[in-house]
Design an enzyme around this catalytic site. Structure first.
Site, mmCIF file in Angstrom:
data_model
loop_
_atom_site.group_PDB
_atom_site.id
_atom_site.type_symbol
_atom_site.label_atom_id
_atom_site.label_comp_id
_atom_site.label_asym_id
_atom_site.label_seq_id
_atom_site.Cartn_x
_atom_site.Cartn_y
_atom_site.Cartn_z
ATOM 1 N N ASP A 99 0.845 -1.206 0.000
ATOM 2 C CA ASP A 99 0.000 0.000 0.000
ATOM 3 C C ASP A 99 0.877 1.252 0.000
ATOM 4 O O ASP A 99 2.051 1.208 0.401
ATOM 5 C CB ASP A 99 -0.897 0.023 1.239
HETATM 6 N N1 URA Z 1 -1.343 -5.886 3.794
HETATM 7 C C1 URA Z 1 -1.827 -4.629 3.805
HETATM 8 O O1 URA Z 1 -2.887 -4.377 4.360
HETATM 9 N N2 URA Z 1 -1.111 -3.667 3.197
HETATM 10 C C2 URA Z 1 0.078 -3.899 2.583
HETATM 11 O O2 URA Z 1 0.694 -2.976 2.063
HETATM 12 C C3 URA Z 1 0.568 -5.216 2.592
HETATM 13 C C4 URA Z 1 -0.162 -6.188 3.202
#
Ligand code: URA
Length: 230
Positions: free
Chosen positions: A102
């Protein structure tokens, strides 16, 4: 050169299985499926079989990057800088990500132009461990351990998550090991307990660990030993 001749000359293929590959639509030239072996290819055509790039002259590339927060895990984006912008490599446009993070998540990101290799990292069938350091807004209870190990129902995908391992580090911090990579998986798992994730950092993917010598925003090529480990 004709496409069927190019394929038939490669060590992995012969005339007969090249024809089968073509007929089954597994060969792409510059991104388009090509079934006709008589098609002419040019020196800089990009030939792929099942996502694997075949040009002998075009080397397979593998990088590990320490993704900083605020950079998008994508190869292009209208508003944000992407992780590709962090790479100073002539062939970076041919790279893809072996598992996204993310916008606000930091940590290990792998980039390659080898679709076979990246599939072994991302496909749930291979159950490769991905380890995350997590900090949350609310205290993390002991009951999380059992719940995550049992698996959680994700209605959108209509599946139960693979058993995950949670190690409590402090009242608001933990290390979570996942064996798959569902969309926003860590946040959704903590979301089950209405506990917002404030900090998320991927420490490792299978045998590949982010070293402390690689600061945020920096990257390095993988060694041939590391490539073989996947
Ligand atoms: N899980 C998430 O919620 N975000 C990420 O960036 C990676 C795994």
């Amino acid at each position: 050169m004709r496409l069927d001749r190019f394929l038939g000359n490669l060590p992995d293929f012969n005339r007969r299985n090249s024809r089968l590959l073509l007929a089954s639509g597994r060969v792409r030239v510059d991104g388009q499926v090509v079934r006709d072996g008589c098609s002419e290819i040019r020196e800089f055509s990009r030939i792929e079989v099942d996502g694997r790039i075949l040009q002998p002259g075009r080397a397979a590339l593998y990088f590990m990057l320490h993704k900083p927060a605020g950079v998008v895990s994508a190869t292009r984006h209208e508003r944000h800088r992407t992780v590709l912008d962090l790479l100073d490599e002539p062939d970076r446009q041919g790279l893809h990500l072996a598992g996204r993070l993310d916008l606000g998540t930091t940590g290990l990101l792998l980039l390659t132009n080898d679709g076979h290799w990246s599939r072994r990292i991302t496909h749930p069938r291979y159950k490769l461990a991905k380890v995350y350091y997590v900090e949350t807004a609310e205290p993390i209870g002991e009951e999380y351990i059992e719940t995550f190990a049992r698996g959680l129902y994700f209605a959108f995908e209509d599946l139960v998550t693979q058993p995950a391992h949670l190690e409590l580090l402090g009242s608001h911090s933990a290390r979570l090991t996942l064996f798959e990579g569902r969309y926003h998986q860590v946040k959704r798992m903590f979301g089950y307990f209405r506990n917002p994730v404030l900090r998320l950092h991927r420490e490792s993917m299978g045998p590949l660990r982010l070293e402390s010598e690689l600061p945020p925003g920096h990257y390095r090529p993988l060694t041939s030993e590391e490539i073989q480990l996947i």
